[in-house]
Design a protein around this motif. Structure first.
Motif, PDB file in Angstrom:
ATOM      1  N   ILE A 365      82.408  -1.753  84.330  1.00  0.00           N
ATOM      2  CA  ILE A 365      81.408  -0.883  83.709  1.00  0.00           C
ATOM      3  C   ILE A 365      81.913  -0.367  82.362  1.00  0.00           C
ATOM      4  CG2 ILE A 365      80.235   1.343  83.945  1.00  0.00           C
ATOM      5  CD1 ILE A 365      79.963   0.740  86.931  1.00  0.00           C
ATOM      6  N   GLY A 366      83.194  -0.014  82.284  1.00  0.00           N
ATOM      7  CA  GLY A 366      83.737   0.470  81.017  1.00  0.00           C
ATOM      8  C   GLY A 366      83.647  -0.557  79.910  1.00  0.00           C
ATOM      9  N   ALA A 367      83.848  -1.837  80.254  1.00  0.00           N
ATOM     10  CA  ALA A 367      83.793  -2.907  79.254  1.00  0.00           C
ATOM     11  C   ALA A 367      82.376  -3.204  78.803  1.00  0.00           C
ATOM     12  CB  ALA A 367      84.431  -4.177  79.817  1.00  0.00           C
ATOM     13  N   MET A 368      81.392  -2.715  79.548  1.00  0.00           N
ATOM     14  CA  MET A 368      79.992  -2.928  79.185  1.00  0.00           C
ATOM     15  C   MET A 368      79.315  -1.656  78.685  1.00  0.00           C
ATOM     16  SD  MET A 368      78.605  -5.329  82.308  1.00  0.00           S
ATOM     17  CE  MET A 368      79.218  -6.976  82.632  1.00  0.00           C
ATOM     18  N   THR A 369      80.048  -0.538  78.691  1.00  0.00           N
ATOM     19  CA  THR A 369      79.421   0.737  78.313  1.00  0.00           C
ATOM     20  C   THR A 369      80.283   1.528  77.328  1.00  0.00           C
ATOM     21  OG1 THR A 369      80.365   1.835  80.283  1.00  0.00           O
ATOM     22  CG2 THR A 369      78.152   0.894  80.496  1.00  0.00           C
ATOM     23  N   LEU A 370      81.327   2.162  77.840  1.00  0.00           N
ATOM     24  CA  LEU A 370      82.118   3.068  77.015  1.00  0.00           C
ATOM     25  C   LEU A 370      82.788   2.365  75.845  1.00  0.00           C
ATOM     26  CD1 LEU A 370      83.332   5.881  76.517  1.00  0.00           C
ATOM     27  CD2 LEU A 370      85.218   5.222  78.023  1.00  0.00           C
ATOM     28  N   ARG A 371      83.428   1.236  76.105  1.00  0.00           N
ATOM     29  CA  ARG A 371      84.186   0.594  75.024  1.00  0.00           C
ATOM     30  C   ARG A 371      83.282   0.095  73.908  1.00  0.00           C
ATOM     31  NH1 ARG A 371      87.278   1.141  71.866  1.00  0.00           N
ATOM     32  NH2 ARG A 371      89.019  -0.192  71.290  1.00  0.00           N
ATOM     33  N   PRO A 372      82.165  -0.598  74.192  1.00  0.00           N
ATOM     34  CA  PRO A 372      81.289  -0.947  73.060  1.00  0.00           C
ATOM     35  C   PRO A 372      80.729   0.275  72.342  1.00  0.00           C
ATOM     36  CG  PRO A 372      80.302  -1.572  75.166  1.00  0.00           C
ATOM     37  CD  PRO A 372      81.714  -1.213  75.442  1.00  0.00           C
ATOM     38  N   ALA A 373      80.474   1.359  73.081  1.00  0.00           N
ATOM     39  CA  ALA A 373      79.990   2.581  72.434  1.00  0.00           C
ATOM     40  C   ALA A 373      81.037   3.126  71.467  1.00  0.00           C
ATOM     41  CB  ALA A 373      79.634   3.630  73.484  1.00  0.00           C
ATOM     42  N   GLU A 374      82.305   3.077  71.872  1.00  0.00           N
ATOM     43  CA  GLU A 374      83.381   3.555  70.993  1.00  0.00           C
ATOM     44  C   GLU A 374      83.501   2.680  69.755  1.00  0.00           C
ATOM     45  OE1 GLU A 374      86.397   5.536  74.330  1.00  0.00           O
ATOM     46  OE2 GLU A 374      86.643   3.434  73.733  1.00  0.00           O
ATOM     47  N   ILE A 375      83.411   1.381  69.929  1.00  0.00           N
ATOM     48  CA  ILE A 375      83.552   0.466  68.793  1.00  0.00           C
ATOM     49  C   ILE A 375      82.418   0.662  67.789  1.00  0.00           C
ATOM     50  CG2 ILE A 375      83.476  -1.982  68.136  1.00  0.00           C
ATOM     51  CD1 ILE A 375      84.919  -2.562  70.810  1.00  0.00           C
ATOM     52  N   LEU A 376      81.203   0.880  68.294  1.00  0.00           N
ATOM     53  CA  LEU A 376      80.038   1.044  67.422  1.00  0.00           C
ATOM     54  C   LEU A 376      79.816   2.491  66.981  1.00  0.00           C
ATOM     55  CD1 LEU A 376      77.538  -1.318  69.289  1.00  0.00           C
ATOM     56  CD2 LEU A 376      78.691  -1.773  67.112  1.00  0.00           C
ATOM     57  N   GLY A 377      80.564   3.417  67.550  1.00  0.00           N
ATOM     58  CA  GLY A 377      80.395   4.822  67.203  1.00  0.00           C
ATOM     59  C   GLY A 377      79.120   5.438  67.747  1.00  0.00           C
ATOM     60  N   LEU A 378      78.748   5.035  68.968  1.00  0.00           N
ATOM     61  CA  LEU A 378      77.513   5.513  69.585  1.00  0.00           C
ATOM     62  C   LEU A 378      77.803   6.623  70.589  1.00  0.00           C
ATOM     63  CD1 LEU A 378      75.796   2.078  70.355  1.00  0.00           C
ATOM     64  CD2 LEU A 378      75.289   3.635  68.456  1.00  0.00           C
ATOM     65  N   PRO A 379      76.866   7.550  70.776  1.00  0.00           N
ATOM     66  CA  PRO A 379      77.056   8.609  71.777  1.00  0.00           C
ATOM     67  C   PRO A 379      76.731   8.157  73.197  1.00  0.00           C
ATOM     68  CG  PRO A 379      74.962   8.937  70.650  1.00  0.00           C
ATOM     69  CD  PRO A 379      75.636   7.765  69.981  1.00  0.00           C
ATOM     70  N   GLN A 380      76.107   6.981  73.348  1.00  0.00           N
ATOM     71  CA  GLN A 380      75.761   6.484  74.674  1.00  0.00           C
ATOM     72  C   GLN A 380      77.000   5.925  75.382  1.00  0.00           C
ATOM     73  OE1 GLN A 380      74.210   5.439  71.861  1.00  0.00           O
ATOM     74  NE2 GLN A 380      72.038   5.804  72.035  1.00  0.00           N
ATOM     75  N   GLY A 381      76.772   5.372  76.567  1.00  0.00           N
ATOM     76  CA  GLY A 381      77.823   4.653  77.247  1.00  0.00           C
ATOM     77  C   GLY A 381      78.770   5.491  78.062  1.00  0.00           C
ATOM     78  N   ARG A 382      78.420   6.759  78.342  1.00  0.00           N
ATOM     79  CA  ARG A 382      79.321   7.611  79.094  1.00  0.00           C
ATOM     80  C   ARG A 382      78.544   8.608  79.937  1.00  0.00           C
ATOM     81  NH1 ARG A 382      82.159   8.595  73.811  1.00  0.00           N
ATOM     82  NH2 ARG A 382      80.874   6.802  73.304  1.00  0.00           N
ATOM     83  N   LEU A 383      79.135   9.020  81.035  1.00  0.00           N
ATOM     84  CA  LEU A 383      78.572  10.089  81.856  1.00  0.00           C
ATOM     85  C   LEU A 383      79.232  11.384  81.403  1.00  0.00           C
ATOM     86  CD1 LEU A 383      78.535   8.516  85.454  1.00  0.00           C
ATOM     87  CD2 LEU A 383      76.674   8.619  83.785  1.00  0.00           C
ATOM     88  N   LYS A 384      78.511  12.102  80.576  1.00  0.00           N
ATOM     89  CA  LYS A 384      79.078  13.295  79.951  1.00  0.00           C
ATOM     90  C   LYS A 384      77.955  14.245  79.594  1.00  0.00           C
ATOM     91  CE  LYS A 384      82.166  14.551  76.112  1.00  0.00           C
ATOM     92  NZ  LYS A 384      82.905  14.013  74.948  1.00  0.00           N
ATOM     93  N   ILE A 385      78.163  15.527  79.809  1.00  0.00           N
ATOM     94  CA  ILE A 385      77.145  16.522  79.462  1.00  0.00           C
ATOM     95  C   ILE A 385      76.837  16.431  77.969  1.00  0.00           C
ATOM     96  CG2 ILE A 385      76.665  18.996  79.297  1.00  0.00           C
ATOM     97  CD1 ILE A 385      78.296  19.374  81.847  1.00  0.00           C
ATOM     98  N   GLY A 386      75.557  16.351  77.653  1.00  0.00           N
ATOM     99  CA  GLY A 386      75.105  16.254  76.275  1.00  0.00           C
ATOM    100  C   GLY A 386      74.898  14.837  75.791  1.00  0.00           C
ATOM    101  N   ALA A 387      75.411  13.853  76.522  1.00  0.00           N
ATOM    102  CA  ALA A 387      75.224  12.457  76.121  1.00  0.00           C
ATOM    103  C   ALA A 387      73.788  12.024  76.379  1.00  0.00           C
ATOM    104  CB  ALA A 387      76.186  11.556  76.892  1.00  0.00           C
ATOM    105  N   PRO A 388      73.279  11.053  75.623  1.00  0.00           N
ATOM    106  CA  PRO A 388      71.930  10.550  75.894  1.00  0.00           C
ATOM    107  C   PRO A 388      71.814  10.057  77.332  1.00  0.00           C
ATOM    108  CG  PRO A 388      72.745   9.707  73.796  1.00  0.00           C
ATOM    109  CD  PRO A 388      73.907  10.386  74.466  1.00  0.00           C
ATOM    110  N   ALA A 389      70.670  10.312  77.928  1.00  0.00           N
ATOM    111  CA  ALA A 389      70.452   9.926  79.326  1.00  0.00           C
ATOM    112  C   ALA A 389      70.005   8.472  79.414  1.00  0.00           C
ATOM    113  CB  ALA A 389      69.440  10.853  79.978  1.00  0.00           C
ATOM    114  N   ASP A 390      70.869   7.581  78.936  1.00  0.00           N
ATOM    115  CA  ASP A 390      70.685   6.139  79.113  1.00  0.00           C
ATOM    116  C   ASP A 390      71.474   5.768  80.360  1.00  0.00           C
ATOM    117  OD1 ASP A 390      69.520   6.479  76.668  1.00  0.00           O
ATOM    118  OD2 ASP A 390      70.601   4.863  75.674  1.00  0.00           O
ATOM    119  N   LEU A 391      70.785   5.617  81.474  1.00  0.00           N
ATOM    120  CA  LEU A 391      71.434   5.487  82.766  1.00  0.00           C
ATOM    121  C   LEU A 391      70.825   4.352  83.567  1.00  0.00           C
ATOM    122  CD1 LEU A 391      71.425   9.279  83.700  1.00  0.00           C
ATOM    123  CD2 LEU A 391      73.371   7.994  82.805  1.00  0.00           C
ATOM    124  N   ILE A 392      71.609   3.827  84.495  1.00  0.00           N
ATOM    125  CA  ILE A 392      71.099   2.815  85.415  1.00  0.00           C
ATOM    126  C   ILE A 392      71.495   3.181  86.838  1.00  0.00           C
ATOM    127  CG2 ILE A 392      71.051   0.943  83.748  1.00  0.00           C
ATOM    128  CD1 ILE A 392      73.692  -0.076  84.931  1.00  0.00           C
TER     129      ILE A 392
END
Length: 439
Positions: A365-392
């Motif tokens: 999941i990290g390789a498909m969510t958090l890490r690409p978000a970090e590389i692209l500088g996006l706020p998505q891709g993480r379970l964190k208060i305040g993050a966009p609610a892009d969830l599955i």
């Protein structure tokens, strides 16, 4: 939890409860839920349960399914403009939503290519009007993808392009690529490059080796990728630009990436889900749906890629979604076009590695969510208060058989035709709104 006490349709909280939380950083199966308000995560954890929620909240009982960030795919061809017979933004994003992908970085090798701000604007408007998930344009590194004249990276970035690539084309001229990297560095732009020496790959149609010889097909040596990647890394060291290898498929490339990271260079890389889960033997009796670029490699290479992903040497997984219509695939293997669709099956295919004990679910999941978000500088891709609610929400154990007729992509060239899979996506949310819900 601070929830508005006044019921309002416009500001109605949504709670996913009774789930198992997974992301690439903090959660690895903790029981709990996620509370969503106004498109963002308001709270999450074990206290998100029906007894703690206001009466006007909408509650979805996940029944023990996994709740994770929506997937971010950094390599997908979406068809528009110019190849709507292969895919459209509407069909690509429908497939993405069904597969749990909530953000797509679209390839720039369209017709016309994304080498002018007006084309970036067109994509953003089409995505707004017809897309079900977030679509981010990547723009061309060179005009016309010809590898000769540098595109206006600054203007394209201002228009909304988040990364820069020549798609499936490699820039063979080292002087031009050095200038590209230097120019991109001045804008802190991410350069994504498909590394392949075209002179060396020549007329090859599959991985060079014994299997290609038995099939009577011309091969592409591993060195075609490694030579170009090694050149790229040396130019990154010279310029200091941010560099992302679009696809790595060989142990030779892994050695180059390892050296670059050990030297502290700003280098990341991706592997396609196809190269993680399939090998050259799967081509079998000339199965053209498995004709890919780069080609599927030997099983030893596949295993090395999985280990590199597990260790973190490989940063992300991509679908490498590349729809091709029947006329270009129902041909002799050597004449068929490269490419396979993958948005809708990327997660399920990845779960094969988890079920085989080759990879943890959190790392997948990290390789498909958090890490690409970090590389692209996006706020998505993480379970964190305040993050966009892009969830599955998905059940990693629910079995199904891939039926191309049921896939949402316009083309049906899946390498997993009639394959038995596990892992059914049941719900996809983008900014808290339903983009897909299983029937």
């Amino acid at each position: 939890m601070r929830i508005p006490s006044t019921p309002s349709i416009a500001h109605q909280p949504l709670a996913l409860v009774n789930g198992r939380l997974f992301d690439g950083e903090t959660f690895s199966g903790a029981h709990g839920g996620v509370l969503i308000l106004d498109g963002a995560i308001l709270d999450l954890g074990p206290e998100i349960a029906p007894k703690n929620l206001p009466s006007h909240a909408r509650v979805i009982d996940c029944g023990g399914d996994v709740i994770a960030p929506g997937l971010i795919d950094m390599r997908a061809f979406v068809g528009e403009p110019g190849a709507e017979h292969r895919e459209t933004i509407a069909t690509a994003t429908a497939a993405a939503a069904a597969g749990g992908v909530t953000t797509i970085l679209a390839r720039p090798d369209t017709n016309p290519p994304v080498d002018e701000p007006a084309v970036v604007d067109f994509l953003l408007r089409r995505a707004r009007d017809t897309g079900r998930v977030r679509l981010i344009p990547s723009a061309a590194l060179t005009h016309g993808l010809r590898g000769e004249e540098i595109a206006e990276i600054g203007l394209l970035q201002q228009a909304g392009a988040l990364a820069f690539s020549d798609g499936a084309e490699s820039i063979s001229n080292a002087r031009v690529f050095r200038r590209v990297l230097s120019y991109a560095r001045d804008f802190d732009a991410l350069v994504i490059h498909y590394a392949e020496d075209r002179d060396l790959s020549a007329e090859g149609v599959m991985n060079e080796g014994e299997f290609a010889s038995r099939l009577g097909l011309s091969g592409i040596p591993r060195e075609a990728e490694a030579i170009m990647l090694d050149r790229d890394i040396r130019l990154v060291a010279l310029t200091g630009a941010r560099y992302h290898a679009a696809l790595v498929t060989t142990t030779l490339s892994l050695e180059i990436i390892a050296r670059a990271k050990a030297a502290g260079l700003p280098v990341t890389c991706a592997v396609s889900i196809n190269h993680l889960t399939l090998n050259e033997s799967d081509i079998g009796d000339y199965r053209t749906f498995l004709k890919l670029a780069p080609p599927l490699r030997h099983e030893d290479e596949r295993r090395a890629l999985v280990k590199a992903l597990a260790s973190g040497l490989i940063d992300i997984i991509v679908s490498d979604h590349n729809p091709q219509d029947v006329e270009t695939k129902r041909l002799p293997f050597a004449e068929a076009e490269n490419g396979a669709i993958g948005l809708e099956t990327m997660l399920s295919a990845g779960l094969r590695l988890v079920n085989a004990g080759e990879l943890s679910l959190q790392r997948l999941i990290g390789a498909m969510t958090l890490r690409p978000a970090e590389i692209l500088g996006l706020p998505q891709g993480r379970l964190k208060i305040g993050a966009p609610a892009d969830l599955i929400r998905f059940d990693p154990e629910e079995p199904y058989v891939v039926d191309p007729a049921n896939l949402h992509s316009r083309c049906k060239n899946t390498p997993f035709d009639e394959a038995r899979m596990e892992g059914r996506v049941k719900l996809t949310l983008v900014a808290g709104e339903t983009a897909f819900e299983a029937e």
